[in-house]
Structures are given as C-alpha cells and as structure tokens.
Design an enzyme around this catalytic site. Structure first.
Site, PDB file in Angstrom:
ATOM      1  N   ARG A  87       0.836  -1.220   0.000  1.00 25.15           N
ATOM      2  CA  ARG A  87       0.000   0.000   0.000  1.00 25.15           C
ATOM      3  C   ARG A  87       0.867   1.265   0.000  1.00 25.15           C
ATOM      4  O   ARG A  87       0.483   2.272  -0.574  1.00 25.15           O
ATOM      5  CB  ARG A  87      -0.899   0.024   1.236  1.00 25.15           C
ATOM      6  CG  ARG A  87      -2.016  -0.961   1.111  1.00 25.15           C
ATOM      7  CD  ARG A  87      -2.951  -0.896   2.267  1.00 25.15           C
ATOM      8  NE  ARG A  87      -4.013  -1.852   2.022  1.00 25.15           N
ATOM      9  CZ  ARG A  87      -5.130  -1.928   2.706  1.00 25.15           C
ATOM     10  NH1 ARG A  87      -5.348  -1.112   3.701  1.00 25.15           N
ATOM     11  NH2 ARG A  87      -6.040  -2.817   2.402  1.00 25.15           N
TER      12      ARG A  87
ATOM     13  N   GLY B 256     -14.513  -3.771   2.388  1.00 18.83           N
ATOM     14  CA  GLY B 256     -15.864  -3.232   2.551  1.00 18.83           C
ATOM     15  C   GLY B 256     -16.243  -2.266   1.439  1.00 18.83           C
ATOM     16  O   GLY B 256     -17.387  -2.258   0.974  1.00 18.83           O
TER      17      GLY B 256
ATOM     18  N   LYS C   1     -20.330 -16.394   4.943  1.00 18.14           N
ATOM     19  CA  LYS C   1     -21.780 -16.363   5.169  1.00 18.14           C
ATOM     20  C   LYS C   1     -22.554 -15.735   4.017  1.00 18.14           C
ATOM     21  O   LYS C   1     -22.139 -14.700   3.477  1.00 18.14           O
ATOM     22  CB  LYS C   1     -22.064 -15.523   6.430  1.00 18.14           C
ATOM     23  CG  LYS C   1     -21.785 -16.288   7.710  1.00 18.14           C
ATOM     24  CD  LYS C   1     -21.623 -15.378   8.890  1.00 18.14           C
ATOM     25  CE  LYS C   1     -22.903 -14.682   9.262  1.00 18.14           C
ATOM     26  NZ  LYS C   1     -22.661 -13.601  10.244  1.00 18.14           N
TER      27      LYS C   1
ATOM     28  N   GLY D   9     -10.970  -8.543   1.044  1.00 22.27           N
ATOM     29  CA  GLY D   9      -9.820  -8.934   1.867  1.00 22.27           C
ATOM     30  C   GLY D   9      -9.293 -10.331   1.646  1.00 22.27           C
ATOM     31  O   GLY D   9      -8.170 -10.504   1.160  1.00 22.27           O
TER      32      GLY D   9
HETATM   33  P1  AMP Z   1     -15.235 -13.820   3.550  1.00 22.21           P
HETATM   34  O1  AMP Z   1     -14.401 -12.901   4.391  1.00 22.21           O
HETATM   35  O2  AMP Z   1     -16.693 -13.677   3.753  1.00 22.21           O
HETATM   36  O3  AMP Z   1     -14.836 -13.776   2.100  1.00 22.21           O
HETATM   37  O4  AMP Z   1     -14.924 -15.282   4.105  1.00 22.21           O
HETATM   38  C1  AMP Z   1     -13.655 -15.850   4.053  1.00 22.21           C
HETATM   39  C2  AMP Z   1     -13.583 -17.003   5.004  1.00 22.21           C
HETATM   40  O5  AMP Z   1     -14.580 -17.963   4.683  1.00 22.21           O
HETATM   41  C3  AMP Z   1     -12.263 -17.726   4.947  1.00 22.21           C
HETATM   42  O6  AMP Z   1     -11.568 -17.524   6.140  1.00 22.21           O
HETATM   43  C4  AMP Z   1     -12.648 -19.192   4.767  1.00 22.21           C
HETATM   44  O7  AMP Z   1     -11.942 -20.070   5.602  1.00 22.21           O
HETATM   45  C5  AMP Z   1     -14.120 -19.204   5.133  1.00 22.21           C
HETATM   46  N1  AMP Z   1     -14.822 -20.328   4.499  1.00 22.21           N
HETATM   47  C6  AMP Z   1     -14.814 -20.653   3.197  1.00 22.21           C
HETATM   48  N2  AMP Z   1     -15.519 -21.789   3.002  1.00 22.21           N
HETATM   49  C7  AMP Z   1     -15.984 -22.185   4.176  1.00 22.21           C
HETATM   50  C8  AMP Z   1     -16.751 -23.298   4.640  1.00 22.21           C
HETATM   51  N3  AMP Z   1     -17.210 -24.215   3.774  1.00 22.21           N
HETATM   52  N4  AMP Z   1     -17.033 -23.373   5.951  1.00 22.21           N
HETATM   53  C9  AMP Z   1     -16.595 -22.450   6.804  1.00 22.21           C
HETATM   54  N5  AMP Z   1     -15.848 -21.387   6.458  1.00 22.21           N
HETATM   55  C10 AMP Z   1     -15.544 -21.249   5.154  1.00 22.21           C
END
Ligand code: AMP
Length: 401
Positions: A43, A380, A204, A357
């Site tokens: 950065r 974000g 999620k 991220g």
């Molecule tokens: P996000 O920040 O919403 O993009 O989520 C990223 C995180 O989702 C990472 O740390 C992954 O380990 C987690 N992740 C991906 N697939 C799964 C899964 N099937 N179950 C639980 N966590 C997950």
C-alpha cells in the site's frame, strides 16, 4: 455519480503547482503480530506515483492515514512512525513525522516546511472525532492545506472526518489510486465485455446478499462457493448434514435462484468435500449434494464442481471474484479455491478483477497478482460498490459537479 463528474474531480485535471496538499492515503498496512514490523508494504509502494507527481509540481505534501484500531493516542503501537520510516526509504527522501494531526503547533510546523517536502501526520484514529465525522475535526484538518486529495479507496465507504467531512471545507479531488479503482469497478458494472461471470464465496450468505442481488441484474452467471454454499444447497432442497446454514436467508436465496427477471444464471455446487469436524486434520470425503452424510460439514467444493466452474470461467470475457470456495487456509480444503484461481489466471484476453480482503490474500499467496487485471484494495468499499450503493467519501467530492 457520472463518469464526467468523476473525471472532473480527478487531480490530473487541475493545476496544483506550489500548493500545500493533504492526501488521505490508506496506509493501514498489515504488521507482523505483536511488532511494529511492516508485513506487507504494497500500500505504501502504491502511493508513491501520486506523491512524486505532486513533488514534481513543487507541492508541500502532507499525508494522513489511519492504522489499526487504537483506542486513543496512548496506544503508541499504532503510531505512523514505522510507516514514515518505510516511506522515506521508498521515496529516497526524508519524510517528517508530525507528532499529531491537528492543532496550532501542527499548523505552525507545516507552515515552516519547505515546498517539495513530505510529512506524515499521526494516526487519524487517535482522534475520537474521526469515526464520528466530527465537524470541528474535519475543519481543523482542512485548515492544514490548500487542497485535499482522497486516495484511500479502502475507507471510501466510511463517512469519517478525514474522508467525508473535510471535503466541505477545502477544494477536494480524487487521487490516482482511487481513480483507478473507480474506473475498473465502474466499467465492470456499466459496460462489461460479455459473457461476465461472478464468483462469490466466503463464510456467510448474509454478508454477500446485497452483492448477489445487485450482480444478478448485471452478470451472466454467478458461481457460488464457500461456507455460504450450504444455504444455497439447503434452499435447493438438499440436506447439508451438520453444516451451518442461514435459516432466515433460505427464502431470499430461493427467490434469487428462481427469479426469471434477473439476468444471471446462479450455479451452485453439485458435489462438495465434507469433513467430520471443523479442523485442518479432519477426516474428509467427496459427497454429491444429494447425499451429504448427516454428521459431516461442507468445507470445500468437490472435483466435479471445480471442473464445471473452471469451464464457466474459461468461457468468460469478464470475471469478478470475491470470497474463497472453501476453507483455503487448510490444505485439504483449498483445492476448490486453487482451481478457481488457476482458471482465472489462465484467461488471456479477459478482464479479471479480484476484490475483498480474503480473496486478495489468496491471490497474493498463490503469486497471482500479475495474472489478474486488477486486485481491488478495499474489502468493505469494494463490496459496497458491487452492491450498487454510493461511496460517501467519493460522493462528497463529485456531488457539486
Ligand atoms: P469472507 O471474508 O466472507 O470472504 O470469508 C472468508 C472465510 O470464509 C475464509 O476464512 C474461509 O476459511 C471461510 N470459508 C470458506 N468456506 C468455508 C466453509 N465451507 N465453511 C466455513 N468457512 C468457510
């Protein structure tokens, strides 16, 4: 916000010779845990062209950023000092660390600085008024310079004193890095080369619903993976074993998949990797989505799904990726994410954009930064943009055009 109003506020369009310029940069760099060693200086490196551009025009450059989440200025581990040292090395020029970011003494110190100099204010989050968008603080910041440039895309979705409030008190412009982000994302959302595929994964479904709703109107296909896939598989009528899914999102997800009015085809996994516990060393197996064992949890997409996703990606002229396909941090559950990454890296003449991220981390870990068109720096902010919402810090600058 139109392209014209955005371009009119580009700093390149304005005469900025001999000015005192305050740049809001994003030097919120990762540090090695428990130390003040900078773990990744990209950065800081990325900000150099904007600073050099101003120095060539005989400007006095003052930099302002946040770093981490300090409670007050007593949290000295969040001082900008290590960043100032690194910036000075990269610029090959002294950079003065100013001990605060507002007040008479700071104003006097800046007045005494010569033109063609660079100085860094202290962490703006040492000021409690920053996140409250305090009017007095934004006024005091504005008083330090003749013009203001916002080059911190990572906080463009926040209406803070140093990102939004300040623009009410001083001529304000869009910096080089911010401009690049807005140009790339703007083209994606308004005039993409088709077919356009979006890959959405991550923990999620609820975190990504806004993005999914908005992208479903624009893109041709949305590929679903990650922990959120469980909610999609469940909404499709299958059992997800012991996987967590979001009950309160099932209707919304079904609507999204069934809505004929949206443009995008939503593609969900046909097979998955399931494990007997949420652990790097868990026992695991491949399962079809119609026969996920009762006490197992989904931790990655399966090989058949990877192949289907790879084919869809390979036929795309534009790809946007946010969120891993599985728990990529653990080797046994990283294949889906790696396969998708490789498919993206293999595209020759397509536009490929990676945002958010953890996805930016994946790309960096796989040494793929040079194989994609653009890695968006804002987590974000990127999601807010893809949701079709306005970015308050940008809107504040372009609105009077
Ligand atoms: P996000 O920040 O919403 O993009 O989520 C990223 C995180 O989702 C990472 O740390 C992954 O380990 C987690 N992740 C991906 N697939 C799964 C899964 N099937 N179950 C639980 N966590 C997950």
């Amino acid at each position: 916000m139109t392209n014209t109003s955005l371009n009119n506020k580009s700093i390149k369009r304005h005469d900025i010779k001999d000015k005192t310029v305050l740049i809001r940069v994003d030097y919120n760099v990762p540090m090695d845990p428990g130390t003040t060693n900078i773990a990744d200086d990209s950065r800081i490196l990325a900000s150099i062209p904007q600073i050099e551009y101003l120095l060539k025009r005989n400007c006095k450059v003052i930099l302002l950023s946040h770093l981490g989440r300090p409670n007050s200025s007593a949290d000295t581990e969040f001082s900008m000092k290590p960043i100032t040292v690194r910036l000075s090395e990269l610029l090959d020029k002294p950079v003065l660390q100013i001990p605060a970011c507002k007040g008479q003494e700071v104003e006097n110190q800046i007045k005494q600085l010569p033109f063609k100099s660079v100085s860094m204010l202290e962490n703006i989050r040492f000021e409690s008024g920053e996140t409250k968008n305090d009017h007095k603080l934004s006024r005091e910041l504005a008083d330090l310079a003749d013009i203001y440039i916002n080059d911190a895309f990572g906080v463009a979705h926040r209406a803070h004193a140093s990102t939004e409030g300040i623009t009410k008190h001083i001529p304000s412009y869009i910096g080089f890095l911010m401009q690049k982000e807005l140009d790339v994302l703007g083209k994606l959302m308004s005039n993409p080369d088709r077919p356009m595929t979006s890959i959405i994964g991550g923990a999620k479904a609820s975190d990504k619903m806004g993005v999914l709703q908005n992208l479903s109107k624009t893109v041709d296909a949305i590929i679903i993976g990650g922990g959120m896939a469980a909610t999609f598989i469940k909404a499709n009528g299958f059992s997800v074993g012991a996987s967590k899914y979001e009950n309160d999102r099932l209707l919304e997800v079904s609507d999204l998949m069934e809505n004929d009015k949206t443009r995008a085809e939503i593609i969900i996994p046909s097979d998955v990797i399931v494990a007997d516990r949420f652990h790097a060393d868990a026992n695991f197996q491949i399962a079809d989505v119609n026969s996920i064992p009762e006490n197992m949890i989904i931790l990655d997409i399966g090989p058949r799904t990877s192949e289907k996703y790879t084919n869809t990606i390979s036929g795309s002229s534009t790809v946007i990726w946010n969120g891993p396909m599985g728990v990529f941090e653990w080797k046994n559950f990283s294949s889906g994410t790696i396969n998708v990454a490789k498919a993206i890296a293999g595209l020759k003449d397509s536009t490929t954009v990676v945002g958010g991220g953890s996805t930016a981390d994946v790309v960096s870990k796989l040494n793929m930064n040079n194989k994609v068109t653009h890695v968006s720096t804002g987590g974000g902010a990127t999601l807010t943009y893809l949701e079709g919402k306005t970015l308050p810090a940008v809107e504040a600058i372009v609105k009077d055009d």
